[in-house]
Design a protein around this motif. Sequence first.
Motif, short mmCIF file in Angstrom:
data_model
loop_
_atom_site.label_atom_id
_atom_site.label_comp_id
_atom_site.label_asym_id
_atom_site.label_seq_id
_atom_site.Cartn_x
_atom_site.Cartn_y
_atom_site.Cartn_z
N ALA A 128 -2.05 -8.66 -54.90
CA ALA A 128 -3.53 -8.48 -55.22
C ALA A 128 -4.18 -9.68 -56.10
O ALA A 128 -3.77 -9.48 -57.25
N GLY A 129 -5.19 -10.40 -55.79
CA GLY A 129 -5.82 -11.46 -56.67
C GLY A 129 -6.49 -12.33 -55.84
O GLY A 129 -6.88 -12.30 -54.74
N GLU A 130 -6.96 -13.46 -56.62
CA GLU A 130 -7.82 -14.37 -56.04
C GLU A 130 -7.49 -15.49 -54.99
O GLU A 130 -6.02 -15.73 -55.30
N ALA A 131 -8.06 -15.56 -54.11
CA ALA A 131 -7.70 -16.91 -53.23
C ALA A 131 -8.97 -17.76 -53.28
O ALA A 131 -10.06 -17.29 -53.41
N LEU A 132 -8.66 -19.05 -53.24
CA LEU A 132 -9.69 -19.86 -53.31
C LEU A 132 -9.48 -21.48 -52.92
O LEU A 132 -8.21 -21.71 -52.42
N ILE A 133 -10.33 -22.19 -52.75
CA ILE A 133 -9.98 -23.55 -52.17
C ILE A 133 -9.96 -24.58 -53.15
O ILE A 133 -10.76 -24.58 -54.20
N ASP A 134 -8.91 -25.27 -53.56
CA ASP A 134 -8.70 -26.31 -54.55
C ASP A 134 -9.32 -27.56 -54.06
O ASP A 134 -8.74 -28.10 -52.92
N VAL A 135 -10.26 -27.93 -54.78
CA VAL A 135 -11.01 -29.30 -54.49
C VAL A 135 -10.13 -30.28 -55.24
O VAL A 135 -10.44 -30.58 -56.64
N ILE A 136 -9.24 -31.23 -54.78
CA ILE A 136 -8.33 -31.78 -55.73
C ILE A 136 -8.92 -33.36 -55.80
O ILE A 136 -9.03 -33.91 -54.63
N HIS A 137 -9.06 -34.01 -57.07
CA HIS A 137 -9.71 -35.18 -57.17
C HIS A 137 -8.35 -35.97 -57.67
O HIS A 137 -7.88 -35.76 -58.83
N THR A 139 5.25 -9.65 -47.01
CA THR A 139 4.10 -9.61 -47.98
C THR A 139 2.58 -9.29 -47.39
O THR A 139 2.42 -9.89 -46.44
N SER A 140 1.91 -8.41 -48.10
CA SER A 140 0.67 -8.17 -47.88
C SER A 140 -0.25 -8.86 -48.72
O SER A 140 0.23 -8.81 -50.10
N PHE A 141 -1.38 -9.06 -48.41
CA PHE A 141 -2.45 -9.91 -49.34
C PHE A 141 -3.78 -9.19 -49.59
O PHE A 141 -4.55 -9.06 -48.40
N LEU A 142 -4.14 -8.77 -50.70
CA LEU A 142 -5.60 -8.16 -50.91
C LEU A 142 -6.35 -9.51 -51.72
O LEU A 142 -5.95 -9.54 -52.94
N THR A 143 -7.40 -9.81 -51.35
CA THR A 143 -8.21 -10.74 -51.96
C THR A 143 -9.61 -10.54 -51.71
O THR A 143 -10.12 -9.41 -51.11
N ALA A 144 -10.34 -11.62 -52.03
CA ALA A 144 -12.00 -11.77 -51.88
C ALA A 144 -12.44 -12.82 -51.13
O ALA A 144 -12.24 -13.77 -51.92
N GLU A 190 -9.90 -5.48 -45.94
CA GLU A 190 -10.74 -5.55 -46.98
C GLU A 190 -11.14 -6.64 -47.92
O GLU A 190 -12.14 -6.72 -48.43
N SER A 191 -10.31 -7.74 -47.69
CA SER A 191 -10.55 -8.93 -48.22
C SER A 191 -11.38 -9.65 -47.81
O SER A 191 -11.81 -10.82 -48.70
N THR A 240 -19.58 -16.13 -49.88
CA THR A 240 -18.83 -17.46 -49.77
C THR A 240 -17.64 -17.45 -50.55
O THR A 240 -17.52 -16.65 -51.39
N THR A 241 -16.65 -18.29 -50.02
CA THR A 241 -15.22 -18.29 -50.53
C THR A 241 -15.50 -19.08 -51.73
O THR A 241 -15.85 -20.21 -51.98
N SER A 242 -14.78 -18.84 -52.80
CA SER A 242 -14.51 -19.43 -54.12
C SER A 242 -13.77 -20.51 -54.13
O SER A 242 -13.21 -20.87 -53.09
#
Length: 312
Positions: free
Chosen positions: A23-32, A59-64, A88-89, A94-96
Amino acid sequence: MPTPTPPEKVLDPSAEPLRVLVAGEALIDVIHLDGTTREHPGGSPANVALGLARLGVATSFLTALGRDARGEAIAARLGEAGVALLPESWSLPTTSSAAASIGADGSATYEFDIHWQLPHRIDLPPVRHLHIGSISAFLAPGSDRIEQLADEVHPGATVSFDPNIRADLVGDRAAAVARFERLAKLADIVKLSDEDALFLYPDLSVDEAARAIASTGALVAVTQGSAGSILTAGDSTVAIEPIAVRVTDTVGAGDSYMAALLAWFLGSGTDPARDRTRAELASAGGYAARAAAITVSRAGAEPPTSSELAAG
């Protein structure tokens, strides 16, 4: 490179599922990097979920996430590895994202655009183990819900916790330390970096901080970058030597270490917080270190599969 020692019990996909929930955050890494920009799904808990699935752990995953292209990309990547995303994710508009700049030594610095919240009502799957941590454990309003989840599943399930502290996101330091200590007391495994330890306990050495955290009964792993790592359980501390590789970048290294460490202990079929021999600590730490070394040798948060770890 030495061949890593596998878990005491090989994970068998046909056996009863281990039923791990991350359980926790998922996001997009914008890598420079080197004048180029690329986007890559990331977020520490998401990376751990991916790493566990690639090592054969159910594995199950709970995120936003938001119902946008970035959210769909994260869901697709996790799904391809076999991670079950809880419905529920899908709770954000908008995605972080996190902008990661890669230095000459491969190290990454981040700037975040993140929103973190979870619904109050969550239909949890059967859980034998819960992994929590990173931004989601400290950033309101979702951090309170993470703490509730950890309290709800404990002691019926084991818990692991990686604070992965981002000092500019955790808010008041005293409040962050208090939350860390509450969550650490619920955890059977606590993994942190030497930088996390310095933030939490600036007056203690890494060894002293590990022993202080372990005094609650948890097994504690502290990663120290090119200096290796240490594992502490009870009165025993074992140093794990670093594995020499050519570093492409360090994105996701700690998360791969965390996933492999969990896979080792979950694969042993026993309580991860029980008294461990020094040989067991060394085996688990070596397995995790190998996973991290493979990850830093390639671009982005790409944790290894079980076959890659076994290949040596």
